[in-house]
Design a protein around this motif. Sequence first.
Motif, mmCIF file in Angstrom:
data_model
loop_
_atom_site.group_PDB
_atom_site.id
_atom_site.type_symbol
_atom_site.label_atom_id
_atom_site.label_comp_id
_atom_site.label_asym_id
_atom_site.label_seq_id
_atom_site.Cartn_x
_atom_site.Cartn_y
_atom_site.Cartn_z
ATOM 1 N N SER A 71 72.311 47.680 38.122
ATOM 2 C CA SER A 71 72.487 48.885 37.485
ATOM 3 C C SER A 71 73.113 49.747 38.092
ATOM 4 C CB SER A 71 73.137 48.933 35.928
ATOM 5 O OG SER A 71 72.687 48.659 35.093
ATOM 6 N N TRP A 72 71.809 51.152 38.188
ATOM 7 C CA TRP A 72 71.787 52.152 39.544
ATOM 8 C C TRP A 72 72.463 51.410 40.685
ATOM 9 C CZ3 TRP A 72 71.892 55.503 35.722
ATOM 10 C CH2 TRP A 72 71.260 55.380 34.373
ATOM 11 N N VAL A 73 71.899 50.394 41.571
ATOM 12 C CA VAL A 73 71.824 50.151 42.390
ATOM 13 C C VAL A 73 73.253 49.894 42.358
ATOM 14 C CG1 VAL A 73 71.617 48.284 44.340
ATOM 15 C CG2 VAL A 73 69.169 49.114 43.182
ATOM 16 N N TRP A 74 74.131 49.061 42.027
ATOM 17 C CA TRP A 74 75.363 48.532 41.977
ATOM 18 C C TRP A 74 76.226 50.095 41.648
ATOM 19 C CZ3 TRP A 74 79.949 49.848 39.388
ATOM 20 C CH2 TRP A 74 81.005 48.755 39.656
ATOM 21 N N ILE A 75 76.192 51.265 40.784
ATOM 22 C CA ILE A 75 76.415 52.090 40.296
ATOM 23 C C ILE A 75 76.386 52.841 41.971
ATOM 24 C CG2 ILE A 75 76.928 54.175 39.761
ATOM 25 C CD1 ILE A 75 75.295 53.002 36.817
ATOM 26 N N PHE A 76 75.367 53.226 42.508
ATOM 27 C CA PHE A 76 75.288 54.089 43.366
ATOM 28 C C PHE A 76 75.951 53.621 45.168
ATOM 29 C CE2 PHE A 76 72.676 56.281 40.649
ATOM 30 C CZ PHE A 76 72.778 57.808 40.627
ATOM 31 N N VAL A 77 74.696 52.350 44.649
ATOM 32 C CA VAL A 77 75.222 51.656 46.941
ATOM 33 C C VAL A 77 76.201 50.960 46.943
ATOM 34 C CG1 VAL A 77 74.431 49.973 48.318
ATOM 35 C CG2 VAL A 77 72.571 51.284 46.465
ATOM 36 N N HIS A 78 76.356 50.263 45.692
ATOM 37 C CA HIS A 78 77.975 49.900 45.999
ATOM 38 C C HIS A 78 79.822 50.508 45.484
ATOM 39 C CE1 HIS A 78 76.199 46.346 47.358
ATOM 40 N NE2 HIS A 78 75.338 46.595 46.337
ATOM 41 N N ALA A 79 79.202 51.315 44.559
ATOM 42 C CA ALA A 79 80.750 51.666 43.512
ATOM 43 C C ALA A 79 80.728 52.969 44.187
ATOM 44 C CB ALA A 79 80.142 51.948 42.181
ATOM 45 N N LEU A 80 79.745 53.842 44.732
ATOM 46 C CA LEU A 80 79.522 54.847 45.282
ATOM 47 C C LEU A 80 78.847 55.316 46.604
ATOM 48 C CD1 LEU A 80 78.352 57.323 42.237
ATOM 49 C CD2 LEU A 80 80.788 56.572 42.423
ATOM 50 N N ALA A 90 77.313 55.226 48.491
ATOM 51 C CA ALA A 90 76.002 56.056 48.790
ATOM 52 C C ALA A 90 74.732 55.302 49.690
ATOM 53 C CB ALA A 90 75.178 56.719 47.113
ATOM 54 N N PRO A 91 73.821 55.998 50.059
ATOM 55 C CA PRO A 91 72.948 55.583 50.851
ATOM 56 C C PRO A 91 71.950 54.945 50.133
ATOM 57 C CG PRO A 91 72.890 57.767 51.152
ATOM 58 C CD PRO A 91 73.910 57.875 50.071
ATOM 59 N N VAL A 92 70.731 53.585 50.413
ATOM 60 C CA VAL A 92 70.301 53.016 50.225
ATOM 61 C C VAL A 92 69.660 53.560 48.940
ATOM 62 C CG1 VAL A 92 70.966 50.763 50.956
ATOM 63 C CG2 VAL A 92 68.548 52.424 51.520
ATOM 64 N N TRP A 93 68.918 54.940 49.408
ATOM 65 C CA TRP A 93 68.055 55.715 48.976
ATOM 66 C C TRP A 93 68.701 55.922 47.678
ATOM 67 C CZ3 TRP A 93 68.835 60.489 47.895
ATOM 68 C CH2 TRP A 93 70.106 61.148 48.343
ATOM 69 N N ALA A 94 69.657 55.946 47.458
ATOM 70 C CA ALA A 94 70.792 57.057 45.770
ATOM 71 C C ALA A 94 69.849 56.437 44.600
ATOM 72 C CB ALA A 94 71.820 56.847 46.564
ATOM 73 N N PRO A 95 70.191 55.627 44.882
ATOM 74 C CA PRO A 95 69.572 55.107 43.287
ATOM 75 C C PRO A 95 67.855 54.803 42.543
ATOM 76 C CG PRO A 95 69.972 52.861 44.344
ATOM 77 C CD PRO A 95 70.485 54.411 45.397
ATOM 78 N N VAL A 96 67.066 55.510 43.747
ATOM 79 C CA VAL A 96 65.471 55.491 43.568
ATOM 80 C C VAL A 96 65.258 56.586 42.220
ATOM 81 C CG1 VAL A 96 63.498 56.045 44.504
ATOM 82 C CG2 VAL A 96 65.041 54.837 45.440
ATOM 83 N N PRO A 97 65.431 57.836 42.175
ATOM 84 C CA PRO A 97 65.446 58.818 41.424
ATOM 85 C C PRO A 97 65.726 58.345 40.393
ATOM 86 C CG PRO A 97 66.179 60.126 43.027
ATOM 87 C CD PRO A 97 67.251 58.180 43.159
ATOM 88 N N ALA A 98 67.098 57.734 40.149
ATOM 89 C CA ALA A 98 67.735 57.421 38.772
ATOM 90 C C ALA A 98 66.775 56.134 38.206
ATOM 91 C CB ALA A 98 68.255 56.421 38.696
ATOM 92 N N MET A 99 65.635 54.984 39.182
ATOM 93 C CA MET A 99 65.221 54.742 38.953
ATOM 94 C C MET A 99 63.678 54.424 38.634
ATOM 95 S SD MET A 99 66.123 52.073 42.483
ATOM 96 C CE MET A 99 64.964 50.417 42.001
ATOM 97 N N MET A 100 63.127 55.841 39.084
ATOM 98 C CA MET A 100 62.025 56.304 38.965
ATOM 99 C C MET A 100 61.837 57.527 37.743
ATOM 100 S SD MET A 100 60.095 55.196 40.760
ATOM 101 C CE MET A 100 58.571 56.332 41.475
ATOM 102 N N VAL A 101 63.140 57.847 37.232
ATOM 103 C CA VAL A 101 62.734 58.681 35.955
ATOM 104 C C VAL A 101 63.744 58.211 35.022
ATOM 105 C CG1 VAL A 101 63.770 60.671 35.063
ATOM 106 C CG2 VAL A 101 62.515 61.040 37.277
ATOM 107 N N LEU A 102 64.780 57.006 34.877
ATOM 108 C CA LEU A 102 66.125 57.445 33.722
ATOM 109 C C LEU A 102 65.005 56.063 33.072
ATOM 110 C CD1 LEU A 102 69.578 58.445 34.859
ATOM 111 C CD2 LEU A 102 67.065 59.691 33.487
ATOM 112 N N THR A 103 65.002 55.075 33.727
ATOM 113 C CA THR A 103 64.529 53.531 33.518
ATOM 114 C C THR A 103 63.374 53.534 32.848
ATOM 115 O OG1 THR A 103 66.019 52.825 35.278
ATOM 116 C CG2 THR A 103 64.026 51.375 34.434
#
Length: 143
Positions: free
Chosen positions: A103-112, A114-127
């Motif tokens: 979902s983070w990938v879809w939100i950041f990369v596809h919907a927004l 953003a660059p492919v690295w953009a979901p990584v902080p959420a993946m590393m902290v929030l998940t």
Amino acid sequence: MPAPSPLVADRVRSLAGDGLGQLLRFAIAGFAVTLFSATIYLWLAGTVHVPPLAATAISHACGIGAGYLVHSRWSFRATPTRESATALRFAIVSGLGFVLNASWVWIFVHALRAPVWAPVPAMMVLTPLASFALNRQWVFAKA
């Protein structure tokens, strides 16, 4: 305002200390399991020439198994009662973590866009925080 009773204060200190220890063990174990899964992926995709998506699925499944063993025995120090129910709940939480990361990938990369690295902080902290909370409160909750 009256001071909290010593019994309540002791309970809060106990929960905070235990929770912090569990979080630290969860982080260390999670890093080790991630390294284990990545090694399997690299071996399968790079050496054995398994297609990368299949290698990802296999390594993720191995990671779930290793994660259950280390988190149940060390991170949360669970007793082996109700093992099958606990394993099922752990698999569900692991699946939710996978869906959350996707979902983070879809939100950041596809919907927004953003660059492919953009979901990584959420993946590393929030998940991991969500996974820790679910594992602590549901999977390995003390009965």
